[in-house]
Motif scaffolding. Structure first.
Motif, short mmCIF file in Angstrom:
data_model
loop_
_atom_site.label_atom_id
_atom_site.label_comp_id
_atom_site.label_asym_id
_atom_site.label_seq_id
_atom_site.Cartn_x
_atom_site.Cartn_y
_atom_site.Cartn_z
N HIS A 162 17.14 86.03 92.03
CA HIS A 162 18.43 85.18 91.67
C HIS A 162 18.43 84.87 90.30
O HIS A 162 17.89 85.67 89.39
CB HIS A 162 18.01 83.81 92.14
CG HIS A 162 16.59 83.06 91.47
ND1 HIS A 162 16.90 82.68 89.94
CD2 HIS A 162 15.34 82.76 92.06
CE1 HIS A 162 15.51 82.32 89.85
NE2 HIS A 162 14.80 82.39 91.01
N TYR A 181 10.98 78.37 89.75
CA TYR A 181 11.80 76.87 89.40
C TYR A 181 11.41 76.52 88.13
O TYR A 181 10.33 76.95 87.28
CB TYR A 181 11.00 76.03 90.30
CG TYR A 181 11.33 75.96 91.76
CD1 TYR A 181 12.47 75.44 92.16
CD2 TYR A 181 10.42 76.45 92.89
CE1 TYR A 181 12.87 75.32 93.29
CE2 TYR A 181 10.95 76.35 94.06
CZ TYR A 181 11.92 76.05 94.51
OH TYR A 181 12.56 75.68 95.82
N ASP A 227 11.48 75.39 81.05
CA ASP A 227 12.87 75.58 80.48
C ASP A 227 12.99 75.70 79.18
O ASP A 227 13.31 74.64 78.34
CB ASP A 227 13.79 74.35 81.15
CG ASP A 227 15.37 74.42 80.94
OD1 ASP A 227 15.96 75.76 80.55
OD2 ASP A 227 16.07 73.62 81.14
N GLN A 270 11.49 83.04 94.23
CA GLN A 270 11.92 81.81 93.60
C GLN A 270 11.34 81.31 92.27
O GLN A 270 10.20 80.84 92.37
CB GLN A 270 11.92 80.66 94.55
CG GLN A 270 12.57 79.40 94.06
CD GLN A 270 14.10 79.33 93.77
OE1 GLN A 270 14.72 79.66 94.82
NE2 GLN A 270 14.42 79.28 92.76
N THR A 289 20.24 82.87 86.76
CA THR A 289 20.40 81.60 85.71
C THR A 289 20.13 80.53 86.58
O THR A 289 19.37 79.36 86.16
CB THR A 289 21.22 81.54 84.78
OG1 THR A 289 21.03 83.06 83.89
CG2 THR A 289 20.71 80.42 83.74
N ASP A 290 20.91 80.29 87.82
CA ASP A 290 20.99 78.98 88.46
C ASP A 290 19.79 78.84 89.27
O ASP A 290 19.84 77.69 90.05
CB ASP A 290 22.39 78.96 89.42
CG ASP A 290 23.64 78.91 88.36
OD1 ASP A 290 23.35 78.53 87.28
OD2 ASP A 290 24.69 79.25 89.05
N ARG A 291 19.00 79.74 89.40
CA ARG A 291 17.79 79.84 90.30
C ARG A 291 17.98 79.39 91.71
O ARG A 291 17.27 78.41 92.35
CB ARG A 291 16.63 78.76 89.60
CG ARG A 291 16.20 79.11 88.20
CD ARG A 291 15.35 78.21 87.44
NE ARG A 291 16.18 76.88 87.49
CZ ARG A 291 16.76 76.66 86.52
NH1 ARG A 291 17.56 77.34 85.96
NH2 ARG A 291 17.11 75.15 86.66
N ASN A 292 18.78 79.87 92.35
CA ASN A 292 19.47 79.56 93.75
C ASN A 292 19.02 80.78 94.55
O ASN A 292 19.67 81.39 95.13
CB ASN A 292 20.83 79.34 93.70
CG ASN A 292 21.51 80.41 92.98
OD1 ASN A 292 21.06 81.27 92.13
ND2 ASN A 292 23.13 80.71 93.48
N GLU A 319 20.42 81.25 98.14
CA GLU A 319 21.79 81.85 98.60
C GLU A 319 21.59 83.36 98.16
O GLU A 319 22.29 84.08 99.04
CB GLU A 319 22.67 81.12 97.34
CG GLU A 319 22.98 79.62 97.86
CD GLU A 319 23.80 79.07 96.80
OE1 GLU A 319 24.61 79.69 96.01
OE2 GLU A 319 23.93 77.88 96.66
N TYR A 320 20.96 83.81 97.19
CA TYR A 320 21.08 85.12 97.03
C TYR A 320 20.20 85.81 98.16
O TYR A 320 20.57 86.92 98.75
CB TYR A 320 20.16 85.49 95.69
CG TYR A 320 20.82 85.60 94.43
CD1 TYR A 320 21.09 86.57 93.84
CD2 TYR A 320 21.40 84.39 94.08
CE1 TYR A 320 21.67 86.86 92.57
CE2 TYR A 320 22.04 84.35 92.59
CZ TYR A 320 22.16 85.52 92.21
OH TYR A 320 22.89 85.50 90.83
N ASP A 322 13.57 70.92 89.24
CA ASP A 322 14.43 71.62 89.91
C ASP A 322 14.23 71.02 91.50
O ASP A 322 13.45 70.61 92.02
CB ASP A 322 14.22 73.06 90.05
CG ASP A 322 14.80 73.68 88.91
OD1 ASP A 322 15.48 73.09 87.96
OD2 ASP A 322 14.52 74.95 88.69
#
Length: 128
Positions: free
Chosen positions: A51, A84, A101, A82, A53-56, A59-60, A88
């Motif tokens: 994934h 995190y 972060d 993943q 920057t959105d750490r999704n 979805e990927y 998150d």
């Protein structure tokens, strides 16, 4: 129409890393529901989809699994690591590794930084 099917169901799994025994934490990843876990694969083509920057990662993984299904490739497995940050959605902060972060390369997963300084042991995102 898109070749990727976002409706493929994915599940989150975990595996042990070199610091799991010391931290009692696992590394999370996503896989399609109808596919075996990463430690059950005997042979075949494995696609790791990371994934952004959105750490999704879910979805990927959905999109890539949809593309693989549409292509008709057999014996092909899709996994989505993943990463995190603490706080998150979806993070099991008691049991899973997470990163700070931070824009500091020593702590940022995008540049191979180590997992959070809040953990008793740290591991580079590139070493997982």
């Amino acid at each position: 129409a898109s070749v990727c099917n976002q409706n493929i169901q994915v599940v989150k799994e975990q595996f042990w890393t070199s610091i799991s025994a010391a931290t009692n934490r696992t590394y999370p990843y996503w896989r399609p529901l109808d596919q075996p876990a990463i430690d059950s694969i005997q042979s075949g083509l494995v696609i790791l989809v990371q994934h952004g920057t959105d750490r999704n990662g879910d979805e990927y993984t959905q999109y890539m699994a949809g593309a693989v299904a549409k292509s008709g490739l057999e014996n092909t497995y899709v996994f989505g690591p993943q990463m995190y940050f603490l706080g998150d959605t979806g993070l099991d902060s008691e049991n899973e590794l997470y990163w700070d972060d931070s824009e500091n390369a020593d702590s940022n997963w995008r540049w191979g930084g180590d997992s959070s300084a809040l953990l008793s042991e740290r591991i580079s995102s590139f070493a997982v």
